[in-house]
Design a protein around this motif. Structure first.
Motif, mmCIF file in Angstrom:
data_model
loop_
_atom_site.group_PDB
_atom_site.id
_atom_site.type_symbol
_atom_site.label_atom_id
_atom_site.label_comp_id
_atom_site.label_asym_id
_atom_site.label_seq_id
_atom_site.Cartn_x
_atom_site.Cartn_y
_atom_site.Cartn_z
ATOM 1 N N ILE A 1 24.608 21.248 33.404
ATOM 2 C CA ILE A 1 24.026 19.903 33.521
ATOM 3 C C ILE A 1 23.816 19.580 34.998
ATOM 4 N N PRO A 2 22.646 19.069 35.378
ATOM 5 C CA PRO A 2 22.428 18.698 36.784
ATOM 6 C C PRO A 2 23.382 17.605 37.246
ATOM 7 N N ALA A 3 23.468 17.465 38.561
ATOM 8 C CA ALA A 3 24.305 16.433 39.170
ATOM 9 C C ALA A 3 23.896 15.052 38.674
ATOM 10 N N ASP A 4 24.850 14.119 38.707
ATOM 11 C CA ASP A 4 24.542 12.742 38.317
ATOM 12 C C ASP A 4 23.370 12.213 39.151
ATOM 13 N N GLY A 5 22.477 11.507 38.476
ATOM 14 C CA GLY A 5 21.335 10.938 39.180
ATOM 15 C C GLY A 5 20.175 10.702 38.239
ATOM 16 N N VAL A 6 19.046 10.321 38.826
ATOM 17 C CA VAL A 6 17.816 10.077 38.077
ATOM 18 C C VAL A 6 16.806 11.150 38.464
ATOM 19 N N TYR A 7 16.124 11.684 37.463
ATOM 20 C CA TYR A 7 15.209 12.806 37.660
ATOM 21 C C TYR A 7 13.857 12.542 37.004
ATOM 22 N N ALA A 8 12.848 13.233 37.500
ATOM 23 C CA ALA A 8 11.567 13.318 36.823
ATOM 24 C C ALA A 8 11.548 14.609 36.017
ATOM 25 N N GLY A 9 10.890 14.564 34.859
ATOM 26 C CA GLY A 9 10.798 15.775 34.053
ATOM 27 C C GLY A 9 10.038 15.523 32.770
ATOM 28 N N TRP A 10 10.391 16.266 31.749
ATOM 29 C CA TRP A 10 9.699 16.145 30.463
ATOM 30 C C TRP A 10 10.705 16.172 29.316
ATOM 31 N N LEU A 11 10.399 15.409 28.304
ATOM 32 C CA LEU A 11 11.133 15.412 27.037
ATOM 33 C C LEU A 11 10.203 16.010 25.995
ATOM 34 N N THR A 12 10.661 17.050 25.312
ATOM 35 C CA THR A 12 9.846 17.668 24.262
ATOM 36 C C THR A 12 10.546 17.488 22.924
ATOM 37 N N ALA A 13 9.823 16.905 21.977
ATOM 38 C CA ALA A 13 10.360 16.658 20.635
ATOM 39 C C ALA A 13 9.266 16.947 19.620
ATOM 40 N N ALA A 14 9.626 17.656 18.552
ATOM 41 C CA ALA A 14 8.676 17.974 17.482
ATOM 42 C C ALA A 14 7.397 18.591 18.042
ATOM 43 N N GLY A 15 7.556 19.428 19.071
ATOM 44 C CA GLY A 15 6.426 20.138 19.641
ATOM 45 C C GLY A 15 5.598 19.345 20.635
ATOM 46 N N GLU A 16 5.961 18.088 20.892
ATOM 47 C CA GLU A 16 5.199 17.253 21.825
ATOM 48 C C GLU A 16 5.963 17.129 23.146
ATOM 49 N N ARG A 17 5.282 17.449 24.238
ATOM 50 C CA ARG A 17 5.868 17.392 25.577
ATOM 51 C C ARG A 17 5.444 16.095 26.244
ATOM 52 N N MET A 18 6.424 15.275 26.633
ATOM 53 C CA MET A 18 6.146 13.940 27.166
ATOM 54 C C MET A 18 6.771 13.776 28.547
ATOM 55 N N PRO A 19 6.029 13.278 29.548
ATOM 56 C CA PRO A 19 6.627 12.976 30.843
ATOM 57 C C PRO A 19 7.795 12.011 30.659
ATOM 58 N N ALA A 20 8.852 12.208 31.459
ATOM 59 C CA ALA A 20 10.066 11.410 31.245
ATOM 60 C C ALA A 20 10.775 11.108 32.556
#
Length: 322
Positions: free
Chosen positions: A223-242
């Motif tokens: 798990i990355p260090a505590d903090g806020v990150y930019a990335g993506w959440l992928t659910a049911a085959g859909e990739r969403m900016p997060a």
């Protein structure tokens, strides 16, 4: 790609093959050199390529309680290996009895009797057998007896990550733990990923207008260090900016460390019970406790804006390259 768990899963009529052995956690760019060479050699010889790996991590059996944080679970490693063209992946259950196999017995039971190795591809520091007594030199020596060749591939790629240190799973784990997502991605060749099932949390994000997916990560996940990150959440085959939050939620005096992802500009998502993946692109800021709720909301809005900008820039850059 065929996937076998244990020697008994290997087909009885399995013929000659090219084999490489290792934990290969993360299947990073150094690993990719070795695995890619095994695939190329197998194709040249007209036989299948096989990657042999272990579960659990050998250190957990040899030194209980020392299991390292994992960069990728076995099914993810198998996906990455398949993308490299590997024909079969053998996961050997690493037990106390298995750990006591001598190097010679390991060669005979795994490489000779079951996989009928025609060639074995390894890195220069490969060790195997009881107390890691087996070396590449010993592997090569027994190859003359059991009719297989050994090829040693230098896996020591290096770059900017870790101050120029050779790429390794250990270095990658350190960078992830420090929140250096750029460095980790340089070694992995892709953003670092965690995954798990979305569970119900305190629902404070929903109340604040930023509903998050609270991801119950798999055991031993890096798990990355505590903090806020930019990335993506992928659910049911859909990739969403997060926008992704890692930590104990100090604003509300939390104690449990969580990974929560807010899918940017998405409304009405119901992800409870789904298995999702979270890819970490970049560190935005540390985990803070704000003086007022308004200050928190202002920071969260800024986090989302920055996460949107970073993910859009990344996707545009990779679209242009394609």
């Amino acid at each position: 790609m065929q996937r076998w768990r244990g020697l008994e899963d290997i087909p009885q009529d399995w013929g000659r093959s090219v084999v490489t052995i290792g934990s290969y956690d993360g299947v990073h760019r150094g690993h990719q050199l070795i695995i890619g060479r095994a695939v190329d050699r197998a194709r040249a010889l007209g036989v299948p390529s096989v990657v042999v790996t272990f579960d659990p991590h050998p250190s957990e059996v040899v030194r209980p309680g020392s299991h390292p944080p994992l960069l990728a679970p076995h099914h993810r490693r198998a996906e990455l290996m398949a993308e490299l063209g590997v024909d079969a992946c053998l996961i050997l259950p690493f037990t106390a009895d298995f750990s006591k196999l001598s190097p010679a017995d390991f060669i005979v039971k795994v490489l000779v009797d079951k996989l009928h190795a025609k060639a074995v591809i390894e890195g220069p520091n490969f060790r195997f057998g009881h107390k890691a007594a087996g070396t590449v030199e010993y592997l090569t020596e027994l190859g003359r007896t059991y009719d297989y060749e050994v090829e040693v591939v230098d896996l020591f790629v290096s770059g900017d990550a870790g101050g120029g240190a050779p790429f390794s799973s250990t270095l990658t784990r350190r960078l992830v733990a420090e929140g250096d997502m750029h460095g980790a991605a340089e070694i992995l060749g892709r953003p670092h990923r965690v995954e798990g099932v979305v569970v119900r949390g305190a629902q404070r994000g929903r109340e604040l207008g930023f509903p998050t997916a609270n991801v119950e990560t798999l055991p031993h996940t890096a798990i990355p260090a505590d903090g806020v990150y930019a990335g993506w959440l992928t659910a049911a085959g859909e990739r969403m900016p997060a926008a992704i939050s890692v930590g104990t939620n100090p604003q509300f005096d939390g104690t449990d460390r969580t990974v929560e992802a807010y899918a940017i500009d998405r409304v009405g998502l119901d992800l409870y019970g789904l298995h999702v993946t979270v890819d970490f692109l970049a560190y935005i800021r540390g985990m803070l406790k704000f003086d007022t709720l308004d200050d928190l909301l202002e920071a969260m809005a800024a986090d989302v804006k920055r996460a949107r900008e970073l993910t859009e820039a990344y996707d545009q850059e990779h679209t242009d390259r394609a």
